[in-house]
Scaffold this motif. Structure first.
Motif: not given
Length: 592
Positions: A440-442, A444, A477-479, A482, A591-592
């Motif tokens: 998982k990553e940040q 956009d 940004l959403l964790k 992608r 929030k994760d």
């Protein structure tokens, strides 16, 4: 008042008073008799002494026969001594008397006391005096010369009124003493009984408090007698009861925790088929709190006659009953029910406990599995049949170039359809195994949505559909993964384009609210019937199967979308009106 009279304190005081009064009555009676005898003897001795003293004085008058001076002396002494004195000769003639004229008095020779003296005894008699008109006590002594010759009789008499006054005085003293003794006895008995009853009252009060649940209450031990021992044992009993209550409470809490944590509904009923336990799972299933169902019948709460019959059967046969049944209240659900008897003392059945396991989802999954297998078989069989038919046609005949090209084009489309179906099945399999969520990553989401609009723009233009995005300047940004976010938006927008007629509109929107990222895809397409909304995320479920296949749908797109959202701890909902369009709303936590 009756309760007051029946108290131990009242009984003890009453017992003391009865004993005291009884003792005083008997003591007073015997004391009176003793005092009467004493004072009677004392009076006799006193009169005898007085008469002997008088004789020494009047003896010269008797010797000289001077009866006038004799009578005068007798009158004087009688007044001083408050006693009637009479001098009588041996023939019974009264020579002198302190109260009466001797000349008018009758002969006293045969008076009993005179006769006793003449016989050589002390004369004593109590009788009515006609002369004085009252009862008198008489004491008579002989009058003797120096040589011992009896020459007459001296008699003294007292009215019995004086004796009565004396006895009355005795009783007055006794009664005053008795009253004082009773008062003292009451005060002492009150103090004594308080020493007895106060501890009993304390024990009673403590027992009542303990009965009300105050197990920390202890008695103060003031004495070492039987009551002190009772208080000591009472405190020991309270400690033991407290320990047992804590032990029972611990076991009860343990059982309650186990019953509460059980995911299955647990309903216990007594012999009268009245509910005595209704756990948390049962509250959730039937939508009613335990305090509202206690002491009610099973049929009142569940509205299921079959369950009531199973409870009755288990009670009657005293054996475990297991069955699968369907309930319609509060909603249609399927349960596997096991009912077991509750054994009481001496192996008697005091009730039954029913465990209801909700197997609705299991049955639904079984149906979905059967339906999935059938759908996969059908979806694979249809293009394979087409491919096989066109290939056999090409092999068995020699069609011209145009027909051959047309057949090969159809074979290619069916092969592509098979490829899409297999790819979707593989994607769904990877999603369910969480294989594709390893990184998982940040992300956009503005860029993801813009890329999706660009990627599907040509497809929308071919149908003259306006494809647009309503996006803010920036979003948090959403964790997330992608690739899966891209697949999510592509599937949503592609579905909207697919089921929107020509010249329609599809809009993608994104914004953040309450620490959530909201994604919306809205179209002006066909819409979804309300009855189909709960099932559109199931695999291979299609609202219009013929139209879906025609548009190239596999029936797995929404199922894939749901898996992606759930694995990112999000939620998806649908708003749709038939003929007006649909709006898919995705909520993803920031929030994760």
């Amino acid at each position: 008042m009756l309760q007051r009279l029946q108290s131990v304190k009242t009984k003890i005081i009453a017992l003391y008073l009865v004993m005291l009064v009884t003792t005083l009555i008997f003591t007073g009676y015997f004391l009176q008799r003793s005092l009467e005898n004493y004072f009677s003897s004392w009076l006799e001795r006193k009169l005898i002494k007085e008469m002997n003293l008088i004789l020494t004085v009047v003896d010269p008058f008797l010797y000289n026969r001077d009866y006038t001076r004799l009578n005068s002396s007798i009158i004087t002494y009688g007044e001083e001594l408050e006693t009637r004195i009479t001098i009588i000769d041996l023939k019974g003639k009264v020579l002198a008397d302190s109260r009466k004229d001797p000349s008018v008095m009758e002969n006293h020779l045969y008076r009993p006391e005179v006769q006793e003296v003449l016989k050589g005894k002390l004369g004593k008699e109590i009788r009515y005096s006609s002369t004085l008109d009252m009862n008198m006590k008489y004491i008579a002594l002989p009058i003797k010369r120096e040589d011992g010759e009896v020459i007459g009789v001296i008699r003294a008499s007292l009215t019995l009124n004086k004796l009565k006054e004396l006895y009355h005085g005795i009783w007055t003293v006794l009664l005053k003493s008795s009253f004082f003794a009773i008062v003292v006895a009451i005060l002492l008995s009150l103090k004594l009984t308080n020493q007895i009853t106060d501890p009993i009252r304390e024990i009673t009060s403590a027992a009542q408090k303990i009965a009300n649940g105050y197990l920390d209450h202890k008695l103060v031990i003031r004495t070492k007698d039987e009551i002190g021992q009772l208080a000591l044992m009472f405190n020991y009993m309270v400690d033991r009861v407290k320990d047992k209550m804590q032990e029972i409470s611990g076991e009860k809490n343990k059982v309650e925790a186990i019953v509460t944590s059980i995911g299955d509904a647990v309903i216990a009923v007594n012999k009268e088929r009245r509910i005595i336990l209704f756990n948390l799972a049962a509250e959730r299933i039937f939508g009613i709190k335990e305090n509202l169902v206690l002491d009610k019948s099973v049929i009142q709460i569940t509205k299921n006659y079959k369950l009531d019959e199973l409870v009755e059967l288990s009670l009657e046969k005293n054996e475990i009953v297991t069955e699968e049944l369907e309930m319609l209240v509060p909603e249609q659900r399927v349960f596997r029910v096991q009912i077991a008897p509750i054994e009481g003392i001496k192996e008697s059945t005091v009730g039954v406990v029913a465990v209801l396991r909700d197997i609705t989802d299991i049955r639904r999954l079984e149906e979905m599995r059967k339906e999935f297998v059938g759908n996969v078989s059908h979806e694979l069989k249809t293009p394979l049949t087409s491919i096989k038919g066109y290939v056999e046609t090409l092999l068995d005949s020699e069609p011209d170039k145009q027909v051959t090209r047309s057949f090969l084009s159809i074979i290619r489309e069916e092969a592509n359809r098979l490829q899409r179906l297999i790819e979707d099945l593989l994607s769904l399999s990877r999603l369910e195994s969480k294989f594709e969520y390893s990184s998982k990553e940040q992300v956009d989401m503005i860029k993801v949505i813009n890329d999706t609009i660009f990627l599907l723009g040509e497809k929308a233009r071919r149908k003259s559909i306006i494809l647009e995005a309503d996006l803010p300047v920036s979003l948090p940004l959403l964790k997330a993964n992608r690739d899966q976010m891209s697949r999510l938006m592509i599937n949503l927008v592609d579905n909207a384009i697919k089921y929107t007629p020509d010249a329609g509109r599809v809009k993608a929107r994104a914004y953040n609210e309450d620490e959530k990222l909201i994604l919306e895809v809205e179209d002006t397409g066909l819409g979804i019937p309300e009855k189909d909304l709960p099932r559109i995320f199931e695999r291979f479920y299609r609202v219009d199967k013929a139209r879906s296949r025609k548009l190239g749908g596999t029936g797995l797109g929404l199922s894939i979308i749901k898996h992606i959202i759930e694995e990112h701890q999000g939620e998806i909902s649908v708003e749709s009106k038939l003929g007006e369009g649909s709006k898919f709303i995705v909520e993803l936590p920031l929030k994760d």
